[in-house]
Write a protein that holds these residues in place. Sequence first.
Motif, PDB file in Angstrom:
ATOM      1  N   HIS A 110     -10.883  25.333 -30.382  1.00 54.50           N
ATOM      2  CA  HIS A 110     -10.605  26.134 -31.571  1.00 54.50           C
ATOM      3  C   HIS A 110     -11.760  27.090 -31.803  1.00 54.50           C
ATOM      4  O   HIS A 110     -12.915  26.678 -31.921  1.00 54.50           O
ATOM      5  CB  HIS A 110     -10.420  25.227 -32.792  1.00 54.50           C
ATOM      6  CG  HIS A 110     -10.135  25.978 -34.063  1.00 54.50           C
ATOM      7  ND1 HIS A 110      -8.973  26.671 -34.263  1.00 54.50           N
ATOM      8  CD2 HIS A 110     -10.883  26.151 -35.185  1.00 54.50           C
ATOM      9  CE1 HIS A 110      -9.001  27.228 -35.451  1.00 54.50           C
ATOM     10  NE2 HIS A 110     -10.155  26.936 -36.039  1.00 54.50           N
ATOM     11  N   ASP A 111     -11.414  28.363 -31.838  1.00 52.81           N
ATOM     12  CA  ASP A 111     -12.411  29.398 -32.130  1.00 52.81           C
ATOM     13  C   ASP A 111     -12.577  29.453 -33.645  1.00 52.81           C
ATOM     14  O   ASP A 111     -11.719  30.001 -34.363  1.00 52.81           O
ATOM     15  CB  ASP A 111     -11.922  30.742 -31.580  1.00 52.81           C
ATOM     16  CG  ASP A 111     -12.962  31.846 -31.738  1.00 52.81           C
ATOM     17  OD1 ASP A 111     -13.939  31.638 -32.475  1.00 52.81           O
ATOM     18  OD2 ASP A 111     -12.787  32.916 -31.124  1.00 52.81           O
ATOM     19  N   VAL A 112     -13.673  28.860 -34.138  1.00 49.21           N
ATOM     20  CA  VAL A 112     -13.867  28.761 -35.586  1.00 49.21           C
ATOM     21  C   VAL A 112     -14.149  30.117 -36.204  1.00 49.21           C
ATOM     22  O   VAL A 112     -13.944  30.316 -37.412  1.00 49.21           O
ATOM     23  CB  VAL A 112     -15.010  27.772 -35.912  1.00 49.21           C
ATOM     24  CG1 VAL A 112     -14.650  26.379 -35.446  1.00 49.21           C
ATOM     25  CG2 VAL A 112     -16.322  28.216 -35.264  1.00 49.21           C
ATOM     26  N   LEU A 113     -14.612  31.074 -35.403  1.00 51.37           N
ATOM     27  CA  LEU A 113     -14.939  32.388 -35.941  1.00 51.37           C
ATOM     28  C   LEU A 113     -13.671  33.201 -36.195  1.00 51.37           C
ATOM     29  O   LEU A 113     -13.516  33.813 -37.258  1.00 51.37           O
ATOM     30  CB  LEU A 113     -15.866  33.133 -34.981  1.00 51.37           C
ATOM     31  CG  LEU A 113     -16.363  34.510 -35.447  1.00 51.37           C
ATOM     32  CD1 LEU A 113     -17.140  34.382 -36.750  1.00 51.37           C
ATOM     33  CD2 LEU A 113     -17.237  35.149 -34.372  1.00 51.37           C
ATOM     34  N   LEU A 114     -12.749  33.198 -35.212  1.00 52.19           N
ATOM     35  CA  LEU A 114     -11.510  33.979 -35.351  1.00 52.19           C
ATOM     36  C   LEU A 114     -10.309  33.114 -35.736  1.00 52.19           C
ATOM     37  O   LEU A 114      -9.193  33.621 -35.833  1.00 52.19           O
ATOM     38  CB  LEU A 114     -11.207  34.711 -34.039  1.00 52.19           C
ATOM     39  CG  LEU A 114     -12.247  35.735 -33.598  1.00 52.19           C
ATOM     40  CD1 LEU A 114     -11.835  36.378 -32.284  1.00 52.19           C
ATOM     41  CD2 LEU A 114     -12.441  36.803 -34.673  1.00 52.19           C
ATOM     42  N   ASN A 115     -10.535  31.811 -35.922  1.00 50.88           N
ATOM     43  CA  ASN A 115      -9.485  30.877 -36.355  1.00 50.88           C
ATOM     44  C   ASN A 115      -8.258  30.957 -35.434  1.00 50.88           C
ATOM     45  O   ASN A 115      -7.136  31.245 -35.847  1.00 50.88           O
ATOM     46  CB  ASN A 115      -9.073  31.157 -37.798  1.00 50.88           C
ATOM     47  CG  ASN A 115      -8.170  30.048 -38.352  1.00 50.88           C
ATOM     48  OD1 ASN A 115      -8.241  28.904 -37.899  1.00 50.88           O
ATOM     49  ND2 ASN A 115      -7.337  30.391 -39.316  1.00 50.88           N
ATOM     50  N   ARG A 116      -8.477  30.691 -34.146  1.00 44.85           N
ATOM     51  CA  ARG A 116      -7.394  30.698 -33.179  1.00 44.85           C
ATOM     52  C   ARG A 116      -7.711  29.687 -32.087  1.00 44.85           C
ATOM     53  O   ARG A 116      -8.861  29.288 -31.903  1.00 44.85           O
ATOM     54  CB  ARG A 116      -7.220  32.082 -32.566  1.00 44.85           C
ATOM     55  CG  ARG A 116      -8.399  32.548 -31.729  1.00 44.85           C
ATOM     56  CD  ARG A 116      -8.161  33.919 -31.131  1.00 44.85           C
ATOM     57  NE  ARG A 116      -9.336  34.371 -30.376  1.00 44.85           N
ATOM     58  CZ  ARG A 116      -9.410  35.549 -29.765  1.00 44.85           C
ATOM     59  NH1 ARG A 116      -8.378  36.379 -29.817  1.00 44.85           N
ATOM     60  NH2 ARG A 116     -10.502  35.896 -29.101  1.00 44.85           N
ATOM     61  N   HIS A 117      -6.671  29.293 -31.346  1.00 44.54           N
ATOM     62  CA  HIS A 117      -6.856  28.381 -30.233  1.00 44.54           C
ATOM     63  C   HIS A 117      -7.170  29.179 -28.975  1.00 44.54           C
ATOM     64  O   HIS A 117      -6.585  30.243 -28.732  1.00 44.54           O
ATOM     65  CB  HIS A 117      -5.604  27.532 -30.009  1.00 44.54           C
ATOM     66  CG  HIS A 117      -5.429  26.455 -31.036  1.00 44.54           C
ATOM     67  ND1 HIS A 117      -4.258  26.262 -31.724  1.00 44.54           N
ATOM     68  CD2 HIS A 117      -6.298  25.527 -31.508  1.00 44.54           C
ATOM     69  CE1 HIS A 117      -4.400  25.255 -32.559  1.00 44.54           C
ATOM     70  NE2 HIS A 117      -5.625  24.799 -32.451  1.00 44.54           N
ATOM     71  N   VAL A 118      -8.072  28.657 -28.179  1.00 42.45           N
ATOM     72  CA  VAL A 118      -8.448  29.280 -26.919  1.00 42.45           C
ATOM     73  C   VAL A 118      -8.521  28.199 -25.853  1.00 42.45           C
ATOM     74  O   VAL A 118      -8.534  27.004 -26.143  1.00 42.45           O
ATOM     75  CB  VAL A 118      -9.809  30.009 -27.027  1.00 42.45           C
ATOM     76  CG1 VAL A 118      -9.734  31.160 -27.998  1.00 42.45           C
ATOM     77  CG2 VAL A 118     -10.914  29.035 -27.434  1.00 42.45           C
ATOM     78  N   ALA A 119      -8.555  28.627 -24.596  1.00 45.28           N
ATOM     79  CA  ALA A 119      -8.760  27.718 -23.464  1.00 45.28           C
ATOM     80  C   ALA A 119     -10.180  27.946 -22.938  1.00 45.28           C
ATOM     81  O   ALA A 119     -10.595  29.091 -22.736  1.00 45.28           O
ATOM     82  CB  ALA A 119      -7.741  27.964 -22.369  1.00 45.28           C
ATOM     83  N   VAL A 120     -10.908  26.857 -22.747  1.00 49.53           N
ATOM     84  CA  VAL A 120     -12.292  26.948 -22.282  1.00 49.53           C
ATOM     85  C   VAL A 120     -12.377  26.262 -20.923  1.00 49.53           C
ATOM     86  O   VAL A 120     -12.061  25.076 -20.795  1.00 49.53           O
ATOM     87  CB  VAL A 120     -13.271  26.290 -23.278  1.00 49.53           C
ATOM     88  CG1 VAL A 120     -14.690  26.356 -22.727  1.00 49.53           C
ATOM     89  CG2 VAL A 120     -13.192  26.987 -24.622  1.00 49.53           C
ATOM     90  N   LYS A 121     -12.792  27.011 -19.900  1.00 47.21           N
ATOM     91  CA  LYS A 121     -12.968  26.466 -18.556  1.00 47.21           C
ATOM     92  C   LYS A 121     -14.446  26.185 -18.357  1.00 47.21           C
ATOM     93  O   LYS A 121     -15.291  27.083 -18.480  1.00 47.21           O
ATOM     94  CB  LYS A 121     -12.469  27.456 -17.518  1.00 47.21           C
ATOM     95  CG  LYS A 121     -12.661  26.981 -16.090  1.00 47.21           C
ATOM     96  CD  LYS A 121     -11.829  27.792 -15.122  1.00 47.21           C
ATOM     97  CE  LYS A 121     -10.366  27.480 -15.297  1.00 47.21           C
ATOM     98  NZ  LYS A 121      -9.525  28.047 -14.233  1.00 47.21           N
TER      99      LYS A 121
END
Length: 721
Positions: free
Chosen positions: A28-39
Amino acid sequence: MIGHELGGRYEILEQIGGGGMALVYKAHDVLLNRHVAVKVLRQQFVNDEEFIRRFRREAQSAASLSHPNVVSIYDVGQEDETHYIVMEYVEGHNLNEIILERAPLQAQEAVHIALQICDALEHAHHNQIIHRDIKPHNILIGKNNRVKVTDFGIARAVTSSTITQTGSVVGSVHYFSPEHAKGVNAGEKSDLYSLGIVLYQMLTGRLPFLGESPISVALKHLQENFEEPRKVNPHIPQSLENVILRSMRKNPDERYASAEEMIEDLDSCLLPERMHEDKLEFADDAEVTRVMPAIRPGMETAAVPTSTMKTDMMQTRHGEQPLESREPRQSEKPAKKKWVKPVVTIGVTLLIIALLLVGFFYLVNKLDTEEVEVPYVVNEIQERAEAMLEESGLQVARPVTYEENPDVEPGIVLRQSKEGMRVKVGSIIELVVSSGPDMELMENFVDQSYESARASLIALGVDGERITMDEVFSEEVEAGIVVSQSLTAGEEFNPAEVTVSFEVSKGPQPFDMPSLIGKSQSEAVNEIRQKGLVINTDTGITSKPSYKPQGEVLEQFPYNPGDSVTRGAEVTLSVSSGLPEDALEYTFNIPISPTEVNGTSEIRIEFSDARGDNQDFGKRRINSMQNFPVKLVLDPRTEALVSVYRDEIFIRTYHVTYDAARSGTAVAEPIESNPPPVVEPPPVEEPPPVEETPPVIGTPEDPPPAVEENGDGEDGDQDEQ
């Protein structure tokens, strides 16, 4: 790693995948409030400086790609020894899961996916980015059916020290191109080879090369031919098989020149005019091992290897005899006899003269052959046309040529040679016969979606208005799936004329929701199971205090009694957990006697309290005063009512309040027997009163009025009145 926050911004939520070099997490990208995938790079690679340098450079190159079919790269970073790439989170499934679940895919769906992958590769190749690891695991299919290619630029960072790791190979050898398997520099055409394998797997449900080890699979990419797709799945159009055959050529020069060229071929391969095109043929690869012919007498010189010839020449130059010269000479053959040559010359001359005579007489015979008129057999049935030609002394060319024609029935002659001419008897006439319309084989659409079946038939040329559906209820088949079809699988049909109907499931048949309120929990659960319903796995069975008996169902939702439901619907129950904390249980004692002393009476009591109205306490026969303990449940906001009936005659109603019961002052007055009746003496009858004669008014001289006996006179009537 889960729960950790990378870069002070990306909160790791869960692991969603992994490969040979990295693990993938949902964050969860707390800055932009969205879900992301982290490799996140695996720890075994963090000490390879060359790998880290290329990893960063290629990750930055991949981030420069901006295309709707490429997973967007948002960020690249490092925290301590953790190297990571932040990218777009695609909610859906990867292509490998879809292939495992329902391969082989329909041709239209496979081409739709391959086109989007190829479009992404074309954009990447234009930006000098080579993927090098195209495989179904790296193809994501979103919920909107948008294809996303991921893992750009990472496979290229592999060094010689990281090609393999314990028990696995970085990347997948099943999708390697031959040049990749050789270890040479792989370019754009290597990606197209891998895409061809992905397309092969989508359409057949299997991989073209399998082996017991990665090395054996890699060798098959280099040396062996794969089983052609149409032999595995005959429903694949030839034009689409040609795309696979060309993209998977071992020689890169024979593949598509670019992704753009492959897009053009994919885009048109399912057009009606291309679906039955000829199969692509290629010249044999130069590296394929060939079987050399055996050496026969007279071929020794031609079959001698070049190296041997060079050796013999060198030996001769140095004054040595060649191998043949060192062998002992055979004795010379005796000279031929002198008469042989004249005999042969005369024989040949006679043979030539004989042939000339035969040719002359044949020519004369042809010139004298009778001529006939060629009958007109167009629009005749083939058998009738052949009979007409043979009756005229003509021959029909074999084999007869057949031609598809949707407007002419099969077996009818379309054209003929030498029409309207006079020809020699025995001449050959060529016929072109109609084979009817271009027939197709019906596929088995059972257990497929109706929309998919309809799209497949339309792609074959069937008019959409002649594709119908009849919805039926089905307990086993989910809604929208084909249950049966009017044409059986494998049956031939004419797309221009056929009408196809499907029975399509609309799910289980609905029924009325039963009423569960007032039943015990076990009774309600049993009825739910008997109806094919299920208890909601999340909310399940809840409980709350009430004045109903413990375990009794108070509420049911989301379906009320009488609502329409189907099998498998989830139901939540609310049951009583017992009395509320402020409820008061009180025993109200009522002393009651029979109607008469020493007599027998039937006593019936009804009561209303916090649990409900008109509750039956029961009946009892008594012959003396007895105490009736009525157990009441009192609510602070209401009062209880107790009604007594003796011999079905209402006696009285007691009002019991919450406060009186709590203080113990709620006491019932006893109901006594009725007192015995008082026997009184009968009344004395008095004599009737004597009527007094009224005084006579008038003088004595006046006579009394006359009374008529029959009562017909006026005075008589008045007396009666």
